[in-house]
Design a protein around this motif. Structure first.
Motif, PDB file in Angstrom:
ATOM      1  N   SER A  24      60.723  16.168  63.631  1.00  0.00           N
ATOM      2  CA  SER A  24      60.173  14.909  64.138  1.00  0.00           C
ATOM      3  C   SER A  24      61.076  14.308  65.195  1.00  0.00           C
ATOM      4  O   SER A  24      60.611  13.760  66.202  1.00  0.00           O
ATOM      5  CB  SER A  24      59.988  13.911  62.983  1.00  0.00           C
ATOM      6  OG  SER A  24      59.074  14.402  62.025  1.00  0.00           O
ATOM      7  N   LEU A  39      60.545  16.099  68.394  1.00  0.00           N
ATOM      8  CA  LEU A  39      59.257  15.718  68.989  1.00  0.00           C
ATOM      9  C   LEU A  39      59.360  14.375  69.691  1.00  0.00           C
ATOM     10  O   LEU A  39      58.929  14.226  70.849  1.00  0.00           O
ATOM     11  CB  LEU A  39      58.167  15.667  67.916  1.00  0.00           C
ATOM     12  CG  LEU A  39      56.791  15.160  68.390  1.00  0.00           C
ATOM     13  CD1 LEU A  39      56.226  16.070  69.474  1.00  0.00           C
ATOM     14  CD2 LEU A  39      55.824  15.048  67.210  1.00  0.00           C
ATOM     15  N   ILE A  40      59.950  13.378  69.015  1.00  0.00           N
ATOM     16  CA  ILE A  40      60.100  12.050  69.618  1.00  0.00           C
ATOM     17  C   ILE A  40      60.968  12.129  70.860  1.00  0.00           C
ATOM     18  O   ILE A  40      60.643  11.543  71.900  1.00  0.00           O
ATOM     19  CB  ILE A  40      60.703  11.064  68.591  1.00  0.00           C
ATOM     20  CG1 ILE A  40      59.711  10.823  67.435  1.00  0.00           C
ATOM     21  CG2 ILE A  40      61.076   9.740  69.247  1.00  0.00           C
ATOM     22  CD1 ILE A  40      60.300  10.046  66.275  1.00  0.00           C
ATOM     23  N   ALA A  57      64.401   7.069  72.583  1.00  0.00           N
ATOM     24  CA  ALA A  57      64.034   7.900  71.429  1.00  0.00           C
ATOM     25  C   ALA A  57      64.985   7.665  70.266  1.00  0.00           C
ATOM     26  O   ALA A  57      64.563   7.617  69.100  1.00  0.00           O
ATOM     27  CB  ALA A  57      64.035   9.378  71.829  1.00  0.00           C
ATOM     28  N   GLY A 112      64.627   7.793  78.535  1.00  0.00           N
ATOM     29  CA  GLY A 112      63.759   8.234  77.452  1.00  0.00           C
ATOM     30  C   GLY A 112      64.537   8.702  76.243  1.00  0.00           C
ATOM     31  O   GLY A 112      64.154   8.431  75.103  1.00  0.00           O
ATOM     32  N   VAL A 168      60.053  13.543  78.388  1.00  0.00           N
ATOM     33  CA  VAL A 168      59.009  14.018  79.305  1.00  0.00           C
ATOM     34  C   VAL A 168      58.258  12.845  79.914  1.00  0.00           C
ATOM     35  O   VAL A 168      57.964  12.833  81.119  1.00  0.00           O
ATOM     36  CB  VAL A 168      58.038  14.970  78.565  1.00  0.00           C
ATOM     37  CG1 VAL A 168      56.816  15.265  79.430  1.00  0.00           C
ATOM     38  CG2 VAL A 168      58.744  16.266  78.199  1.00  0.00           C
ATOM     39  N   LEU A 169      57.959  11.827  79.085  1.00  0.00           N
ATOM     40  CA  LEU A 169      57.246  10.657  79.599  1.00  0.00           C
ATOM     41  C   LEU A 169      58.053   9.955  80.684  1.00  0.00           C
ATOM     42  O   LEU A 169      57.517   9.605  81.741  1.00  0.00           O
ATOM     43  CB  LEU A 169      56.947   9.691  78.454  1.00  0.00           C
ATOM     44  CG  LEU A 169      56.259   8.376  78.852  1.00  0.00           C
ATOM     45  CD1 LEU A 169      54.895   8.657  79.474  1.00  0.00           C
ATOM     46  CD2 LEU A 169      56.123   7.454  77.642  1.00  0.00           C
ATOM     47  N   SER A 170      59.325   9.765  80.431  1.00  0.00           N
ATOM     48  CA  SER A 170      60.163   9.096  81.436  1.00  0.00           C
ATOM     49  C   SER A 170      60.253   9.927  82.711  1.00  0.00           C
ATOM     50  O   SER A 170      60.244   9.382  83.819  1.00  0.00           O
ATOM     51  CB  SER A 170      61.566   8.831  80.869  1.00  0.00           C
ATOM     52  OG  SER A 170      62.215  10.045  80.523  1.00  0.00           O
ATOM     53  N   THR A 187      57.396   1.656  75.072  1.00  0.00           N
ATOM     54  CA  THR A 187      58.426   1.971  74.079  1.00  0.00           C
ATOM     55  C   THR A 187      58.604   0.828  73.093  1.00  0.00           C
ATOM     56  O   THR A 187      58.752   1.048  71.884  1.00  0.00           O
ATOM     57  CB  THR A 187      59.760   2.270  74.782  1.00  0.00           C
ATOM     58  OG1 THR A 187      59.556   3.314  75.743  1.00  0.00           O
ATOM     59  CG2 THR A 187      60.804   2.719  73.775  1.00  0.00           C
ATOM     60  N   SER A 230      61.536  14.765  72.799  1.00  0.00           N
ATOM     61  CA  SER A 230      60.838  15.484  73.869  1.00  0.00           C
ATOM     62  C   SER A 230      59.761  14.616  74.508  1.00  0.00           C
ATOM     63  O   SER A 230      59.617  14.580  75.742  1.00  0.00           O
ATOM     64  CB  SER A 230      60.212  16.768  73.311  1.00  0.00           C
ATOM     65  OG  SER A 230      61.192  17.624  72.768  1.00  0.00           O
ATOM     66  N   LEU A 231      58.991  13.903  73.681  1.00  0.00           N
ATOM     67  CA  LEU A 231      57.907  13.061  74.205  1.00  0.00           C
ATOM     68  C   LEU A 231      58.436  11.989  75.151  1.00  0.00           C
ATOM     69  O   LEU A 231      57.922  11.804  76.257  1.00  0.00           O
ATOM     70  CB  LEU A 231      57.141  12.407  73.053  1.00  0.00           C
ATOM     71  CG  LEU A 231      56.130  13.282  72.305  1.00  0.00           C
ATOM     72  CD1 LEU A 231      55.564  12.537  71.097  1.00  0.00           C
ATOM     73  CD2 LEU A 231      54.990  13.689  73.247  1.00  0.00           C
ATOM     74  N   LEU A 232      59.484  11.279  74.734  1.00  0.00           N
ATOM     75  CA  LEU A 232      59.971  10.179  75.561  1.00  0.00           C
ATOM     76  C   LEU A 232      60.738  10.675  76.781  1.00  0.00           C
ATOM     77  O   LEU A 232      60.692  10.052  77.842  1.00  0.00           O
ATOM     78  CB  LEU A 232      60.840   9.239  74.717  1.00  0.00           C
ATOM     79  CG  LEU A 232      60.053   8.374  73.724  1.00  0.00           C
ATOM     80  CD1 LEU A 232      60.976   7.479  72.920  1.00  0.00           C
ATOM     81  CD2 LEU A 232      59.019   7.530  74.446  1.00  0.00           C
TER      82      LEU A 232
END
Length: 400
Positions: A219, A222-223, A245, A241, A229-231, A186, A225-227
Motif C-alpha cells: 500500500s 502504491l500511495i 505520500a 508527491g 506520478v501525479l505530481s 492531497t 507511486s500514485l502521488l
C-alpha cells in the motif's frame, strides 16, 4: 549488460562498506553514514578510479531512493509536536533564507533565473538526512530535535513549492493553479483518511503483517507511486508527491495499534535505508563531476564560499526556531543542523543544468558544499549538544 552487472555489484558492496566504515571511525569521530556513501561513490566512480559507471537502471533506482527519502521525511514528521511556535518561527526563518539566498545568487550571477536556482538550493535543509542522525543520537524527541524537525519540514517542503512554481514552464499563474490543485487534492485525501476508521484496511494489514502478503508495504508503494506520478504529470517536482505520500500514509495508519505501526516503520526503514536511499547517495557520488571543480580554480573556490553561505543564509535564520530558554550551545547546534543540505541541492542543480540556467562548475560547487555540510555540520552540532540540558518545551500559549 556487463557494465550494469559490475555497477550493481560494486554499488551493493559500497552500501555494505559504508556502515562498516562509520562503525570503524566512530570511536574517534561520529560521521554520518551518508558521507561514506557519497565519498565511496566518488572514489569508485568516474571521478577517481572509474570502476563503476552510472547507468539508466542505477539512476532510476537512485530516483526511487530520493523519493523514498522524502517519503520517510513526510512520514516521520510529528505535526502535533512542531505546530505553533516551532513551525511559525521555522517558516519565518525560511522566508528570510530564501530572500537572502536569491540575493546572494543575484550578486554572483547578475541574472534573475540562476539566482532563483542558487537561492532555492541555499535555503534547503536536509530533513531526510537529519532525521536518522537525530534519532540515532537520541535527540529526535528533545525540544532542540523538535525545532530541527520544524526547520527541516519547512526547509524541504518550502523549496519544493518554490521549485514547482519556478520550473512549471516558468509561468507563474498556470504553475500556481496546478500547484494549488495538487495541494487541495492531497489535502482532501489526507482529510478523508483522517476521518475514516479504516477497519478493513487495518485488519488486512494485521493479517498480512508477517506473511508474504505484506499489504502495508504494498500500500505504501502504491500511495508513493500514485502521488509521485501525479505530481510529475502535473509538471511539479516528484519530491513534492513523495513528501505528500509520507504525510498521507502517516494519517492513514494513525489509528492502527502502536505495535503494528512500529513493525511497519521498521520495514519501511529496512527498504529505505537498507536498499534505496544508499543507492541515491552512492549514485550522487558517482555522478559528481569532480573534474568540473579541479579544472577550474574559480569553481573550486566556490565550494567553501557556498558552504559559508549555507551557514549565513540558511543557518543563521534557523536560530529563530530555537526553543525558548535554549542555551548558546543548543542555538549553535540548531544553526548547524539548519544549514545541512544535500538532497534538494542535488535536485535543484540537476534541473538548473537541464535548463542551462547554471554552469556545471556552479552546480558541482553547490553539490560539493552540500556534501561538506552533511559531513561537517551534524557532527559539529552533536558535539555542541553533548552534555547540555535541553530546555522544556514552550507552552502552546506562550507568546513567541
Amino acid at each position: 549488460m556487463q557494465s550494469l552487472s559490475v555497477s550493481l555489484v560494486l554499488i551493493a558492496a559500497m552500501a555494505v562498506a559504508a556502515p562498516l566504515a562509520a562503525r570503524f571511525v566512530e570511536r574517534a569521530v561520529k560521521v554520518p553514514i551518508v558521507v561514506f556513501e557519497i565519498v565511496l561513490g566518488m572514489v569508485l566512480g568516474p571521478s577517481v578510479l572509474g570502476w563503476v559507471q552510472s547507468t539508466q537502471f542505477t539512476d532510476t533506482l537512485a530516483d526511487f531512493g530520493l523519493a523514498m527519502l522524502f517519503f520517510v521525511a513526510g512520514n516521520e514528521i510529528d505535526f502535533r509536536a512542531i505546530r505553533g511556535r516551532p513551525l511559525r518561527r521555522a517558516s519565518a526563518g525560511w522566508v528570510i533564507s530564501l530572500a537572502a539566498g536569491m540575493a546572494a545568487g543575484l550578486a554572483l550571477t547578475s541574472a534573475a533565473e540562476p539566482s532563483v536556482i542558487i537561492g532555492v538550493a541555499l535555503c534547503s535543509t536536509a530533513l531526510g538526512t537529519l532525521l536518522p542522525i537525530l534519532r540515532d543520537a537520541g535527540q529526535a524527541k528533545t525540544p532542540t530535535g523538535i525545532a530541527v524537525t520544524a526547520l527541516g519540514a519547512v526547509g524541504e517542503f518550502g523549496p519544493l513549492i518554490a521549485i514547482s512554481l519556478f520550473f512549471s514552464g516558468r509561468q507563474l499563474g498556470a504553475a500556481s493553479a496546478v500547484l494549488l490543485g495538487f495541494v487541495l487534492l492531497t489535502a482532501a485525501a489526507i482529510f478523508l483518511a483522517s476521518r475514516s476508521q479504516h477497519v478493513l484496511f487495518h485488519s488486512h494489514i494485521t493479517r498480512t503483517l508477517h506473511t508474504s502478503g505484506q499489504f502495508a508495504i504494498r500500500s505504501i508503494m502504491l500511495i508513493l507511486s500514485l502521488l509521485v506520478v501525479l505530481s510529475t504529470l502535473l509538471g511539479l517536482d516528484m519530491l513534492l508527491g513523495a513528501f505528500a505520500a509520507g504525510v498521507l500514509w502517516k494519517v492513514a495508519i494513525a489509528r492502527a495499534p502502536e505495535a503494528e505501526r512500529t513493525v511497519i516503520e521498521r520495514k519501511v526503514d529496512a527498504i529505505a535505508f537498507g536498499f534505496l536511499v544508499p543507492v541515491f547517495f552512492i549514485d550522487t557520488g558517482i555522478d559528481f563531476e569532480l573534474a568540473s571543480l579541479t579544472s577550474s580554480p574559480l569553481a573550486l573556490a566556490m565550494v567553501p564560499m557556498f558552504l559559508g553561505l549555507l551557514l549565513l543564509v540558511r543557518g543563521l535564520p534557523s536560530v529563530l526556531a530555537a526553543p525558548a530558554g535554549s542555551t548558546s550551545a543548543a542555538k549553535r547546534a540548531i544553526v548547524l543542523f539548519g544549514a545541512t543540505g544535500l538532497p534538494v541541492i542535488v535536485a535543484v542543480t540537476s534541473i538548473g543544468r537541464d535548463h542551462d540556467l547554471i554552469s556545471s562548475g556552479i552546480a558541482s560547487a553547490l553539490v560539493g558544499a552540500g556534501m561538506l555540510s552533511v559531513l561537517l555540520f551534524p557532527l559539529l552540532a552533536l558535539r555542541q549538544l553533548q552534555g547540555t540540558a535541553s530546555p522544556q518545551p514552550a507552552s502552546e500559549n506562550e507568546i513567541p
